[in-house]
Design an enzyme around this catalytic site. Structure first.
Site, PDB file in Angstrom:
ATOM      1  N   LYS A 181       0.732  -1.404  -0.055  1.00  0.00           N
ATOM      2  CA  LYS A 181      -0.156  -0.128  -0.170  1.00  0.00           C
ATOM      3  C   LYS A 181       0.826   1.063  -0.143  1.00  0.00           C
ATOM      4  CE  LYS A 181      -4.441  -1.971   1.347  1.00  0.00           C
ATOM      5  NZ  LYS A 181      -5.123  -2.249   2.439  1.00  0.00           N
TER       6      LYS A 181
ATOM      7  N   ARG B  73      -3.452 -10.236   4.832  1.00  0.00           N
ATOM      8  CA  ARG B  73      -3.822 -10.219   3.534  1.00  0.00           C
ATOM      9  C   ARG B  73      -2.596  -9.699   2.723  1.00  0.00           C
ATOM     10  NH1 ARG B  73      -6.125  -6.810  -0.194  1.00  0.00           N
ATOM     11  NH2 ARG B  73      -7.753  -7.805  -1.599  1.00  0.00           N
TER      12      ARG B  73
HETATM   13  N1  HH2 Z   1      -7.321  -3.921   0.754  1.00  0.00           N
HETATM   14  C1  HH2 Z   1      -7.752  -3.921  -0.756  1.00  0.00           C
HETATM   15  C2  HH2 Z   1      -8.865  -4.364  -1.153  1.00  0.00           C
HETATM   16  N2  HH2 Z   1      -9.532  -5.436  -0.203  1.00  0.00           N
HETATM   17  N3  HH2 Z   1      -9.793  -6.206   1.936  1.00  0.00           N
HETATM   18  C3  HH2 Z   1      -9.675  -6.091   3.198  1.00  0.00           C
HETATM   19  N4  HH2 Z   1     -10.186  -6.948   4.385  1.00  0.00           N
HETATM   20  N5  HH2 Z   1      -8.604  -5.442   3.804  1.00  0.00           N
HETATM   21  C4  HH2 Z   1      -7.431  -4.586   2.877  1.00  0.00           C
HETATM   22  O1  HH2 Z   1      -6.939  -4.178   3.430  1.00  0.00           O
HETATM   23  C5  HH2 Z   1      -8.180  -4.529   1.740  1.00  0.00           C
HETATM   24  C6  HH2 Z   1      -9.160  -5.251   1.295  1.00  0.00           C
HETATM   25  C7  HH2 Z   1      -7.157  -3.048  -1.347  1.00  0.00           C
HETATM   26  O2  HH2 Z   1      -5.833  -3.845  -2.091  1.00  0.00           O
HETATM   27  P1  HH2 Z   1      -5.803  -4.599  -3.503  1.00  0.00           P
HETATM   28  O3  HH2 Z   1      -6.790  -5.706  -3.281  1.00  0.00           O
HETATM   29  O4  HH2 Z   1      -4.359  -5.232  -3.671  1.00  0.00           O
HETATM   30  O5  HH2 Z   1      -6.126  -3.510  -4.651  1.00  0.00           O
HETATM   31  P2  HH2 Z   1      -7.358  -3.170  -5.423  1.00  0.00           P
HETATM   32  O6  HH2 Z   1      -8.401  -2.600  -4.203  1.00  0.00           O
HETATM   33  O7  HH2 Z   1      -6.803  -2.090  -6.302  1.00  0.00           O
HETATM   34  O8  HH2 Z   1      -7.950  -4.155  -6.176  1.00  0.00           O
END
Ligand code: HH2
Length: 339
Positions: A280, A315
């Site tokens: 992040k 995660r």
């Molecule tokens: N962060 C993201 C998405 N889903 N769910 C939970 N429970 N906690 C988190 O910190 C979280 C999440 C964002 O990260 P990422 O999936 O890598 O990116 P994007 O939202 O751009 O797909």
């Protein structure tokens, strides 16, 4: 004046006899930091906390989707989107998604979290039909290919969750903690699917514009407490709920750091805890690593901090690296599970 009770988790070998085990896991505590909105923090002996607080802090957490929470678990991220901030477009085709899922399982993922809608700051919403078309076939193919690893569907929409659960998913990860779609709670409850309730301020389109809190740590606690109640009202069991403070979702650098530093506060909610910091922006801000993929070492460092604070689910994008770091962390602090 409402008081908040934050256990001070330790894994040190010098464990006093009267120390308590945190959430049936690998950390112990014998002190609690008492926080409130209008007084300075105060550290007390754990034994002096109210009995109902100690009951919540010590109760062993139940397995989630068959995964026991007595050791830190790795949730591997699989974004089947064209635009996720760090892996957008990489795994959007079913074949690439299956290959990545297989790799993460071999590298030690305990759960796979599949998402078809990016929630990065500024992201545009995706229609449910499109999100279903991205996620459900991948989940079905994983199951027909014999993959036994529990699958979580990262969605805020009831229809997407229902299609994913039909295709073989085991749990729901909702970044809006059931605030976006009132039908999502009943869908999860009807199928006995566990749910992760995450805190977000605002929505992805605008959440980073100027986030403000009275007290970020305590505001998130109150939010999650209310959302657990809403989930219970929708028919979900507390034992089937994970909570997540939502790093980067409507939070400045300082907000993120304040929450991560005292993340053990959320054990007082009596549920399992999930932390998502992988690649992040705040990791780039502090380290200077501008490319998301170059933020792996910082992501692993914060994941280890979470494990040391008793966080049950991490995660991450970089499963193999996190698994190696975690196994060494556990070996040297004496919390490795043998056998
Ligand atoms: N962060 C993201 C998405 N889903 N769910 C939970 N429970 N906690 C988190 O910190 C979280 C999440 C964002 O990260 P990422 O999936 O890598 O990116 P994007 O939202 O751009 O797909």
């Amino acid at each position: 004046m409402k008081r908040y009770y934050r256990p001070v988790p330790l894994t040190d070998a010098a464990r006093p006899q009267d120390a308590l085990r945190l959430a049936g896991g690998w950390c112990w505590f014998d002190r609690i930091e008492v926080l409130s909105r209008d007084a300075a923090p105060q550290v007390i002996a754990a034994a002096d906390a109210p009995p109902e607080v100690l009951a919540r802090l010590t109760a062993p957490r139940q397995p989630i989707a068959g995964v026991t929470l007595d050791q830190p678990r790795i949730m591997g991220i699989l974004n089947v989107t064209p635009d996720s901030f760090s892996d957008g477009g990489l795994f959007a085709g079913a074949e690439a998604a299956l290959a990545q899922a297989g790799l993460m399982v071999r590298e030690g993922a305990d759960i796979l979290d599949i998402g078809g809608e990016s929630t990065r700051p500024g992201a545009a919403p995706v229609p449910a039909a499109e999100e279903i078309a991205r996620t459900a076939p991948v989940i079905a193919a994983l199951r027909s290919g014999g993959c036994m690893t529990p699958v979580s569907i990262d969605t805020r929409k009831a229809d997407v969750a229902a299609a994913a659960l039909d295709a073989g998913a085991d749990m729901v990860n909702d970044v809006t903690a059931l605030a976006h779609d009132a039908a999502l709670g009943p869908v999860a409850a009807a199928r006995g699917a566990p749910i992760c309730l995450m805190h977000m301020q605002g929505d992805p389109a605008t959440m980073q514009d100027d986030p403000r809190y009275d007290d970020v740590l305590l505001d998130i606690y109150d939010f999650l407490e209310a959302r657990i109640q809403a989930a219970e009202a929708a028919g979900l069991q507390r034992a089937n709920i994970l909570v997540d403070p939502g790093i980067g979702f409507g939070k400045t650098l300082q907000h993120n750091l304040s929450v991560i530093e005292r993340i053990s506060l959320y054990h007082a909610l009596g549920t399992g805890l999930l932390l998502g910091v992988s690649r992040k922006r705040f990791i780039g801000t502090i380290s200077g690593a501008t490319e998301p993929r170059a933020r792996m070492p910082g992501s692993v460092a914060v994941a280890l901090w979470g494990a040391g604070q008793g966080v049950q689910v991490l995660r991450v994008h970089d499963v193999g690296e996190t698994r190696q770091a975690l196994s060494l962390h556990q070996a040297v602090n004496g919390t490795a599970v043998h056998g």
